[in-house]
Write an enzyme that holds these catalytic residues in place. Structure first.
Site, PDB file in Angstrom:
ATOM      1  N   HIS A   1       0.833  -1.209   0.000  1.00 32.98           N
ATOM      2  CA  HIS A   1       0.000   0.000   0.000  1.00 32.98           C
ATOM      3  C   HIS A   1       0.863   1.252   0.000  1.00 32.98           C
ATOM      4  O   HIS A   1       0.612   2.193  -0.769  1.00 32.98           O
ATOM      5  CB  HIS A   1      -0.917  -0.016   1.228  1.00 32.98           C
ATOM      6  CG  HIS A   1      -1.703   1.249   1.410  1.00 32.98           C
ATOM      7  ND1 HIS A   1      -2.957   1.424   0.866  1.00 32.98           N
ATOM      8  CD2 HIS A   1      -1.413   2.393   2.077  1.00 32.98           C
ATOM      9  CE1 HIS A   1      -3.406   2.624   1.190  1.00 32.98           C
ATOM     10  NE2 HIS A   1      -2.487   3.240   1.922  1.00 32.98           N
ATOM     11  N   GLU A   2       1.887   1.290   0.850  1.00 34.98           N
ATOM     12  CA  GLU A   2       2.764   2.463   0.913  1.00 34.98           C
ATOM     13  C   GLU A   2       3.537   2.636  -0.387  1.00 34.98           C
ATOM     14  O   GLU A   2       3.777   3.772  -0.827  1.00 34.98           O
ATOM     15  CB  GLU A   2       3.721   2.351   2.098  1.00 34.98           C
ATOM     16  CG  GLU A   2       3.041   2.288   3.459  1.00 34.98           C
ATOM     17  CD  GLU A   2       2.035   3.411   3.680  1.00 34.98           C
ATOM     18  OE1 GLU A   2       2.254   4.521   3.131  1.00 34.98           O
ATOM     19  OE2 GLU A   2       1.039   3.188   4.381  1.00 34.98           O
TER      20      GLU A   2
ATOM     21  N   HIS B   1       1.500   4.535  -2.817  1.00 35.29           N
ATOM     22  CA  HIS B   1       1.597   5.994  -2.696  1.00 35.29           C
ATOM     23  C   HIS B   1       2.826   6.514  -3.431  1.00 35.29           C
ATOM     24  O   HIS B   1       2.782   7.582  -4.060  1.00 35.29           O
ATOM     25  CB  HIS B   1       1.662   6.395  -1.227  1.00 35.29           C
ATOM     26  CG  HIS B   1       0.347   6.301  -0.512  1.00 35.29           C
ATOM     27  ND1 HIS B   1      -0.812   6.883  -0.988  1.00 35.29           N
ATOM     28  CD2 HIS B   1      -0.001   5.711   0.664  1.00 35.29           C
ATOM     29  CE1 HIS B   1      -1.811   6.642  -0.147  1.00 35.29           C
ATOM     30  NE2 HIS B   1      -1.347   5.927   0.851  1.00 35.29           N
TER      31      HIS B   1
ATOM     32  N   HIS C   1       2.856   9.335  -6.602  1.00 35.68           N
ATOM     33  CA  HIS C   1       3.670  10.545  -6.744  1.00 35.68           C
ATOM     34  C   HIS C   1       4.505  10.502  -8.016  1.00 35.68           C
ATOM     35  O   HIS C   1       4.654  11.521  -8.704  1.00 35.68           O
ATOM     36  CB  HIS C   1       4.573  10.712  -5.523  1.00 35.68           C
ATOM     37  CG  HIS C   1       3.886  11.286  -4.330  1.00 35.68           C
ATOM     38  ND1 HIS C   1       3.690  12.648  -4.161  1.00 35.68           N
ATOM     39  CD2 HIS C   1       3.323  10.692  -3.246  1.00 35.68           C
ATOM     40  CE1 HIS C   1       3.051  12.861  -3.025  1.00 35.68           C
ATOM     41  NE2 HIS C   1       2.816  11.692  -2.448  1.00 35.68           N
TER      42      HIS C   1
END
Length: 254
Positions: free
Chosen positions: A124-125, A128, A132
């Protein structure tokens, strides 16, 4: 942290949130109580749900024996993000991606762990980080809102208190409306955060399945962990909307 601060404020004022120290009366008193209880109970339920779900699937190891940090490195490299580092930080579920330093930080409960839950959170991280890198619109909007939101989330209730204290003056009424506008900015930030979180989770699950990192029977388990985590953001938004409603009801009652 926002929910914690909000809860503290609610406890401090209790049911006596009317201006000038008067209790919310009339036909709206029952609604005030319901809103207050919902704001207190919903975050607790969401936190219990995410904690119990993560704990449950933290006992389930993935069949390939990979650790969460290894999976994170695999996902980042497969997306050409070789420059992004992975660090171990203290805490439980304090995982996050820092776009300023290009570092994915994994907590004690995730880093080095081979559970399905840990791998889901790490993926999940990384989602992110990919957002970006691709200039995903909601994550860009969210980043631009951070400075304003940080200011508003720390000051809106102070402005409200000053406004209530000076409510007999014109400036007091103006400050009350300013505080509501500041709180509305926080609500907007939380609204923009939702697509970022759901998209990161969807990216994570697709990658875990596509790259064969998790077996097909392990994907639903990781999904449950990420869904529970996403619900905390939904709950945060709902609580904020209830607080905004409560503020508007108080202004209208005046």
């Amino acid at each position: 942290m926002f929910i914690s601060g909000l809860t503290t404020l609610l406890i401090r004022y209790g049911y006596y949130y009317g201006y000038g120290g008067t209790r919310a009366g009339g036909g709206n008193y029952g609604l005030y109580i319901l809103i207050f209880l919902a704001m207190m109970i919903l975050p607790i339920i969401a936190q219990i749900n995410v904690s119990s779900t993560f704990k449950k699937y933290s006992r389930v190891g993935n069949s390939r024996g990979l650790t969460a940090d290894q999976v994170a490195r695999m996902i980042l490299d497969s997306n050409g993000l070789h420059h992004i580092q992975i660090e171990h930080i203290k805490g439980n579920l304090t995982d996050h991606f820092d776009p300023r330093t290009n570092i994915v930080r994994l907590s004690d409960s995730v880093y080095g762990k081979s559970s399905v839950a840990a791998i889901g959170v790490a993926a999940h991280e990384c989602g992110h980080a990919c957002q970006h890198a691709e200039n995903y619109a909601p994550i860009i909007w969210r980043s631009k809102l951070v400075p304003v939101t940080n200011l508003c989330s720390h000051l809106w209730y102070l402005v409200l208190i000053i406004g209530v204290a000076l409510s007999s003056l014109t400036i007091g009424t103006s400050l009350i409306y300013v505080s509501i506008a500041m709180f509305f900015a926080v609500v907007v930030f939380q609204l923009v955060t939702l697509p970022c979180e759901f998209n990161a989770s969807n990216r994570a699950l697709r990658t875990l399945e596509r790259d064969g990192i998790l077996e097909m029977n392990e994907i639903p388990q990781a999904k449950k962990v990420l869904k529970a985590a996403a619900l905390t953001y939904v709950t945060s938004l709902v609580v904020s909307l209830l607080q905004l409603l409560r503020l508007l009801m108080s202004v209208r009652r005046r």
